[in-house]
Design a protein around this motif. Structure first.
Motif, PDB file in Angstrom:
ATOM      1  N   UNK A 173      18.405 -11.326   9.001  1.00 13.96           N
ATOM      2  CA  UNK A 173      18.306 -12.362   7.976  1.00 13.96           C
ATOM      3  C   UNK A 173      18.528 -11.755   6.601  1.00 13.96           C
ATOM      4  N   UNK A 174      18.962 -12.569   5.671  1.00 14.67           N
ATOM      5  CA  UNK A 174      19.190 -12.095   4.310  1.00 14.67           C
ATOM      6  C   UNK A 174      20.485 -11.338   4.135  1.00 14.67           C
ATOM      7  N   UNK A 175      21.373 -11.385   5.140  1.00 11.72           N
ATOM      8  CA  UNK A 175      22.658 -10.691   5.010  1.00 11.72           C
ATOM      9  C   UNK A 175      23.503 -11.351   3.919  1.00 11.72           C
ATOM     10  N   UNK A 176      24.366 -10.549   3.290  1.00  6.89           N
ATOM     11  CA  UNK A 176      25.234 -11.025   2.217  1.00  6.89           C
ATOM     12  C   UNK A 176      26.391 -11.812   2.822  1.00  6.89           C
ATOM     13  N   UNK A 177      26.458 -13.149   2.619  1.00  7.34           N
ATOM     14  CA  UNK A 177      27.534 -13.934   3.236  1.00  7.34           C
ATOM     15  C   UNK A 177      28.930 -13.456   2.834  1.00  7.34           C
ATOM     16  N   UNK A 178      29.084 -13.064   1.573  1.00  8.12           N
ATOM     17  CA  UNK A 178      30.391 -12.595   1.112  1.00  8.12           C
ATOM     18  C   UNK A 178      30.777 -11.304   1.812  1.00  8.12           C
ATOM     19  N   UNK A 179      29.822 -10.392   1.938  1.00  3.90           N
ATOM     20  CA  UNK A 179      30.101  -9.113   2.578  1.00  3.90           C
ATOM     21  C   UNK A 179      30.455  -9.307   4.052  1.00  3.90           C
ATOM     22  N   UNK A 180      29.741 -10.197   4.726  1.00  2.00           N
ATOM     23  CA  UNK A 180      30.045 -10.449   6.133  1.00  2.00           C
ATOM     24  C   UNK A 180      31.442 -11.034   6.289  1.00  2.00           C
ATOM     25  N   UNK A 181      31.768 -12.025   5.468  1.00  2.00           N
ATOM     26  CA  UNK A 181      33.093 -12.642   5.557  1.00  2.00           C
ATOM     27  C   UNK A 181      34.198 -11.628   5.265  1.00  2.00           C
ATOM     28  N   UNK A 182      33.972 -10.741   4.277  1.00  2.00           N
ATOM     29  CA  UNK A 182      34.967  -9.719   3.954  1.00  2.00           C
ATOM     30  C   UNK A 182      35.136  -8.770   5.138  1.00  2.00           C
ATOM     31  N   UNK A 183      34.030  -8.320   5.728  1.00  2.00           N
ATOM     32  CA  UNK A 183      34.107  -7.407   6.884  1.00  2.00           C
ATOM     33  C   UNK A 183      34.938  -8.028   8.013  1.00  2.00           C
ATOM     34  N   UNK A 184      34.657  -9.314   8.311  1.00  2.00           N
ATOM     35  CA  UNK A 184      35.355  -9.940   9.434  1.00  2.00           C
ATOM     36  C   UNK A 184      36.832 -10.165   9.145  1.00  2.00           C
ATOM     37  N   UNK A 185      37.225 -10.197   7.863  1.00  2.00           N
ATOM     38  CA  UNK A 185      38.630 -10.447   7.526  1.00  2.00           C
ATOM     39  C   UNK A 185      39.500  -9.208   7.657  1.00  2.00           C
ATOM     40  N   UNK A 186      38.895  -8.023   7.731  1.00  2.00           N
ATOM     41  CA  UNK A 186      39.680  -6.785   7.719  1.00  2.00           C
ATOM     42  C   UNK A 186      40.377  -6.587   9.067  1.00  2.00           C
ATOM     43  N   UNK A 187      41.694  -6.364   9.022  1.00  2.00           N
ATOM     44  CA  UNK A 187      42.481  -6.126  10.225  1.00  2.00           C
ATOM     45  C   UNK A 187      43.457  -4.975   9.987  1.00  2.00           C
ATOM     46  N   UNK A 188      43.700  -4.195  11.030  1.00  2.00           N
ATOM     47  CA  UNK A 188      44.804  -3.226  11.037  1.00  2.00           C
ATOM     48  C   UNK A 188      45.923  -3.861  11.844  1.00  2.00           C
ATOM     49  N   UNK A 189      47.055  -4.090  11.210  1.00  2.00           N
ATOM     50  CA  UNK A 189      48.131  -4.850  11.838  1.00  2.00           C
ATOM     51  C   UNK A 189      48.657  -4.166  13.093  1.00  2.00           C
ATOM     52  N   UNK A 190      48.754  -2.858  13.075  1.00  2.00           N
ATOM     53  CA  UNK A 190      49.274  -2.135  14.223  1.00  2.00           C
ATOM     54  C   UNK A 190      48.125  -1.772  15.181  1.00  2.00           C
ATOM     55  N   UNK A 191      48.232  -2.180  16.419  1.00  2.00           N
ATOM     56  CA  UNK A 191      47.247  -1.754  17.408  1.00  2.00           C
ATOM     57  C   UNK A 191      47.535  -0.342  17.894  1.00  2.00           C
ATOM     58  N   UNK A 192      48.812   0.101  17.773  1.00  2.00           N
ATOM     59  CA  UNK A 192      49.210   1.408  18.282  1.00  2.00           C
ATOM     60  C   UNK A 192      50.311   1.990  17.402  1.00  2.00           C
ATOM     61  N   UNK A 193      50.227   3.314  17.182  1.00  2.00           N
ATOM     62  CA  UNK A 193      51.329   4.047  16.535  1.00  2.00           C
ATOM     63  C   UNK A 193      51.901   5.030  17.548  1.00  2.00           C
ATOM     64  N   UNK A 194      53.182   5.302  17.389  1.00  2.00           N
ATOM     65  CA  UNK A 194      53.850   6.177  18.352  1.00  2.00           C
ATOM     66  C   UNK A 194      53.457   7.627  18.113  1.00  2.00           C
ATOM     67  N   UNK A 195      53.553   8.424  19.164  1.00  2.00           N
ATOM     68  CA  UNK A 195      53.179   9.841  19.080  1.00  2.00           C
ATOM     69  C   UNK A 195      54.363  10.660  18.572  1.00  2.00           C
ATOM     70  N   UNK A 196      54.798  10.345  17.377  1.00  2.00           N
ATOM     71  CA  UNK A 196      55.898  11.062  16.738  1.00  2.00           C
ATOM     72  C   UNK A 196      55.295  12.081  15.793  1.00  2.00           C
ATOM     73  N   UNK A 197      55.132  13.295  16.259  1.00  2.00           N
ATOM     74  CA  UNK A 197      54.462  14.310  15.472  1.00  2.00           C
ATOM     75  C   UNK A 197      55.344  14.704  14.288  1.00  2.00           C
TER      76      UNK A 197
END
Length: 982
Positions: free
Chosen positions: A772-796
């Motif tokens: 309880x008492x969590x910051x609604x803005x902080x929670x919404x911001x956390x849930x919005x964060x995405x990394x578009x690529x699920x995988x990167x190639x192993x190109x060293x």
């Protein structure tokens, strides 16, 4: 030949053979006679009944309307000695249908009654019968032989009675037998005197054979001096084919107004009206046994106490047994662990000024009963939670007498006053409480909606006034009231074209307006002043389902009801399993949805989703039934989690209200029969208060993988978390957060430092907790964060983009910076990027990733460190997964210890791309041993396996091998770690 047996029975026989036969027969008779005489002389006769069972009740047939009044006549003329019975010599009343129950030999228990009527035909045979007819026939033959010789025997023993005792009557076990023939049966015993000083144990044995539709059960009915039924306790029903089964009702307290109790034996048909024309039912050994009564209550009648205040426990001993000197109190927590205990003395005097015990309040005589004594125990301050208090009498030569009660300590500070979604149907719970107390009690328990049965007698102005007052009080504390028109008063049932009370359904009640309108006119005229919403039928009454012209019918009913007062809204019930009606097909304002069995959380979610897709926001408002699952089938943790998850689903969809159908239900309820708390009350209350007015927003992706749901409103947010296995989560959720467990206990979360930032330490287990008492803005911001690529190639050594997107959930502009913390052998050419976002807008920041030559294939948890340039600034880290590996190629490995201490390493490659892939694979063990090498070529859509073998496997166990695979004619280098296991 003249024979005398013991000088008593002279007989004449022609030869030695007859003489010997006669001697054996007469000897057997003498043994039987002596046995019968011994039984007759004993103070305990097997089939004898207490004479107090027959106090002038007229036997024969009678309709139910006259049955209880006939019982009252015997009660009013009989002795009232029950109140003066010595508590250590309490009589047990037993009907076992032996000869003592049938003194006039008509195969019907003396002074019993039988109902005869249209559905209770007299041709259904009900009579006393032997359990073993063949044995009875043999014993009757012996009785006949004894009677023939009895006069001669009395010549020598003149003290014998005129007729010999019957061996068959003394030995044969009899019962009340019902031979079914297409009708129902109801029989009733004469009454037994009772006293509110004692508690009672009722029992009956039932046998059934060949039943398909009918069921057999018993009711124990308390009556007052006038013969009016005060309270009824029913056993479970028995059907099918069952051996003799004892049905028991234990610890039943006689109502204060009751002066007697009788047993009613019932054979009833199926709910669809079908009845058996063949079959057999038996009743036997009906027992009414009184015991001294030990009552236990706390100083709040409904068992709800506020944290910070003392709890006074009072044990009242009625009919104090001889030898009882002390009361042992024990306080248990919700898990059955003893918290503390106290022994208090019972004084030997009835004086009111008794010396105070060493710990606890003074014992004093209890009002309203002979030899009643109250012993008090004041508990110290308790934390919020569910508690159980046990009390038992201690003393010499004392049979165990114990009881228990429950109470809950609640924290008013959890949650906030709100108009939430969760409510109760008050079929019984709290209906007799004063309206002011009822409103305060329900508000304290987190109830936001209440359904109150309102079909009352037209002239019952007192009840109507109470409902009006209660509705007003409930509205004052923010609780919405719904009037329930489900079951008319008993006196009105015959006015409707229905078979009996169990057939009462809404579609039948509201079929003919000429019947229901005059009955409801006085009620609705008064109650619609305060009650605006009305439900037709109970929560599982689907009788309108098959009614023709349903839309027009409900519209006519609604018009007829609101014609007596203010405009009203009408709701009907509709099962989940039936087709949803389109808004254009409806005329009602709300629909109550339910199912049997109860839907799971996932099923409820899907049904509600489909309903919204079809009806949109234009159809009737939705009400649902959400109550605990059965305690007899599921453990407590499963019941708590299931309830919390289904309540959470309610806050995901457009559901106006969710109801517990019957709070006192023994399987699914929140309260016990006395209206005091059961263990599911606080989980329901906590969940209602925490999420009742919040909307489900989604879930956080946590490092611990714990399951969670985020709820948010305009000014506050709550996170519900649980995990099948205990785990810990380190996460920053705001400056004013605290954890609230399912029992309503709250405490601040511990702050720790993680990678240079503060985070809260959250312990998670199988029982849900709430942040309880969590910051609604902080929670919404956390849930919005995405990394578009699920995988990167192993190109060293090659540059690859990694895109991070996020949204500003506030109504103002927001700025800050984002830094990516690179794992080992990773690097970013610009590890920190500043950003600015307008209100509600999203942004994508691109980071350029370079994998070093030693970077390994696998899934990585990437820390994304944000800093918001707010006042004060906020720093927190969000973790997202990113996989490194060849796109289009899957690698699986397996190690196995073989015989002769040899290790096999298997490598499996699957090519999901559309081109052939070839790799030069080198497998490096630890310890300086020589590597092995294989070339693997994999065509599109193909899977290829290669095996490596190593000697001295024991030295490699527990270590890690490195697979380094270089793509032929390509840029990929794969570094893959393989742990060595057996």
């Amino acid at each position: 030949m003249n024979l005398r047996i013991g000088g008593i029975l002279p007989c004449r026989y022609r030869n030695e053979s007859q003489y010997r036969d006669c001697r054996r027969i007469v000897s057997a008779i003498m043994v039987a006679v002596l046995g019968v005489c011994a039984v007759a002389a004993s103070p305990i006769i097997l089939s004898a009944q207490s004479t107090s069972l027959a106090n002038g009740m007229t036997s024969g047939s009678a309709e139910s309307s006259s049955m209880s009044h006939a019982a009252s006549e015997s009660l009013s003329t009989g002795s009232r000695s029950a109140d003066r019975l010595p508590p250590d010599k309490l009589p047990r009343h037993l009907w076992n249908f032996g000869r003592g129950s049938d003194k006039n030999f008509d195969d019907w228990p003396d002074n019993w009654q039988r109902r005869v009527g249209r559905r209770y035909p007299k041709y259904v045979k009900v009579a006393i019968a032997p359990k073993d007819p063949a044995a009875e026939q043999q014993l009757r033959a012996i009785d006949t032989m004894v009677i023939r010789e009895w006069p001669r025997l009395r010549r020598h023993l003149d003290t014998l009675p005129v007729l010999p005792p019957s061996l068959a009557d003394a030995v044969v076990d009899r019962y009340l037998k019902v031979d079914l023939d297409g009708g129902l049966v109801m029989t009733q015993s004469p009454p037994v005197k009772t006293s509110h000083v004692y508690q009672y144990r009722f029992s009956v044995k039932v046998m059934t054979h060949g039943l398909r539709h009918d069921r057999a059960r018993a009711e124990f009915v308390f009556v007052n001096d006038d013969g009016d039924e005060v309270e009824t306790h029913g056993t479970e029903s028995i059907s099918g084919t069952t051996d003799w089964t004892e049905l028991v009702l234990d610890r039943i307290r006689a109502p204060r107004a009751a002066t007697g109790v009788f047993v009613r034996l019932i054979v009833e048909g199926a709910e669809d009206g079908l009845e058996d024309i063949r079959g057999e039912i038996g009743f036997d050994d009906i027992s009414i046994e009184p015991f001294p009564q030990l009552q236990l209550v706390t100083d709040h009648p409904m068992g709800i106490h506020t944290v910070g205040g003392p709890v006074d426990v009072a044990a009242t001993v009625l009919g104090l047994p001889s030898g009882a000197t002390q009361v042992l109190f024990r306080l248990m927590d919700v898990d059955g662990r003893e918290i503390t205990r106290q022994i208090s003395d019972i004084p030997n005097t009835d004086a009111a000024n008794v010396k105070r015990p060493a710990s606890g309040l003074p014992a004093k005589p209890a009002s309203g009963g002979p030899r009643g004594m109250e012993v008090h125990w004041e508990l110290p301050d308790l934390q919020p939670g569910f508690y159980r208090v046990m009390a038992s009498l201690q003393g010499r030569n004392l049979r165990t007498l114990a009881t228990e009660t429950t109470f809950a300590v609640v924290d008013p500070a959890i949650g906030q006053p709100h108009q939430g979604s969760f409510g109760w149907t008050l079929v019984e719970s709290g209906r007799d409480m004063p309206p002011r107390e009822l409103a305060a009690w329900l508000a304290q328990l987190g109830v936001d909606w209440v359904k109150i049965p309102c079909w009352i007698e037209p002239n019952d102005t007192a009840t109507a006034d109470r409902i009006l007052d209660a509705s007003s009080r409930l509205q004052d504390v923010g609780i919405q009231t719904i009037g329930l028109l489900d079951v008319p008063p008993e006196s009105q049932v015959p006015l409707f074209d229905i078979r009996g009370r169990r057939d009462v359904v809404a579609s039948q009640l509201f079929r003919d307006s000429r019947v229901w309108q005059p009955l409801l006119e006085p009620v609705m005229t008064r109650l619609t002043l305060k009650v605006k919403m009305w439900q037709l039928g109970g929560n599982q009454d689907y009788s309108f389902l098959d009614r023709s012209h349903l839309q027009e019918s409900i519209a006519e009913i609604a018009t007829g009801l609101q014609g007596y007062g203010q405009p009203i809204e009408v709701a009907i019930c509709w099962p989940w399993t039936e087709r949803d009606l389109m808004p254009s097909e409806t005329s009602w304002n709300a629909v109550q949805r339910s199912s049997d069995p109860e839907l799971t959380a996932d099923e409820l979610d899907e049904y509600l989703r489909l309903e919204e897709l079809q009806g949109g926001s234009n159809g009737p408002r939705t009400w649902v039934v959400v109550e605990p699952i059965e305690q007899s089938r599921y453990d407590r943790n499963a019941r708590i989690l299931d309830l919390a998850k289904r309540m959470a689903v309610v806050r995901k969809h457009r559901v106006q209200a969710a109801f517990v159908s019957e709070p006192r239900d023994p399987e699914r309820g929140l309260l016990n029969a006395d209206g005091r708390p059961e263990e599911m009350l606080l989980p329901w209350r906590t969940t209602s208060l925490m999420i009742g007015d919040l909307r489900q927003m989604g879930s956080l992706r946590l490092r611990s993988k714990a399951e969670n749901i985020v709820f948010a409103g305009a000014n506050r947010a709550v996170v519900m978390l649980w995990s099948p296995l205990p785990c810990e989560e380190l996460i920053y959720l705001g400056d004013q957060v605290q954890v609230v467990d399912i029992w309503g206990r709250r405490q601040p979360l511990e702050l720790v430092e993680v990678e240079g930032q503060v985070a809260h330490r959250v312990e998670i287990g199988p029982r849900p907790i709430f942040i309880a008492g969590a910051d609604p803005t902080l929670l919404a911001f956390r849930m919005s964060v995405e990394v578009e690529q699920e995988q990167v190639d192993s190109l060293l050594g090659q540059t690859q983009p990694v895109d991070v997107t996020f949204t500003n959930p506030t109504r103002e502009g927001l700025g800050g910076s984002l830094s990516v913390l690179a794992p080992e052998h990773w690097s970013f050419n610009e590890p920190s990027i500043p950003w600015e976002l307008q209100a509600g807008k999203s942004a994508t920041l691109q980071f350029n990733l370079v994998l070093g030559n030693s970077a390994k294939v696998g899934k990585y948890e990437i820390p994304l460190r944000f800093e918001h340039q707010s006042i004060p600034s906020k720093k927190f880290t969000v973790y997202r997964d990113l996989t490194v590996g060849p796109i289009g190629l899957r690698i699986e490995t397996e190690t196995r210890l073989l015989a002769d201490n040899q290790l096999r390493v298997e490598i499996e490659m699957t090519n999901d791309s559309n081109v052939t892939q070839a790799y030069d694979c080198m497998l490096f063990p630890q310890g300086g041993r020589q590597y092995q090498r294989r070339f693997i070529t994999v065509k599109p859509g193909e899977t290829v396996r290669r095996e490596f073998y190593w000697d001295d496997a024991e030295s490699l166990l527990g270590k890690t091998m490195l697979l380094r695979a270089g793509e032929q004619d390509g840029k990929r280098i794969l570094n893959y770690e393989i742990p060595v296991r057996r």
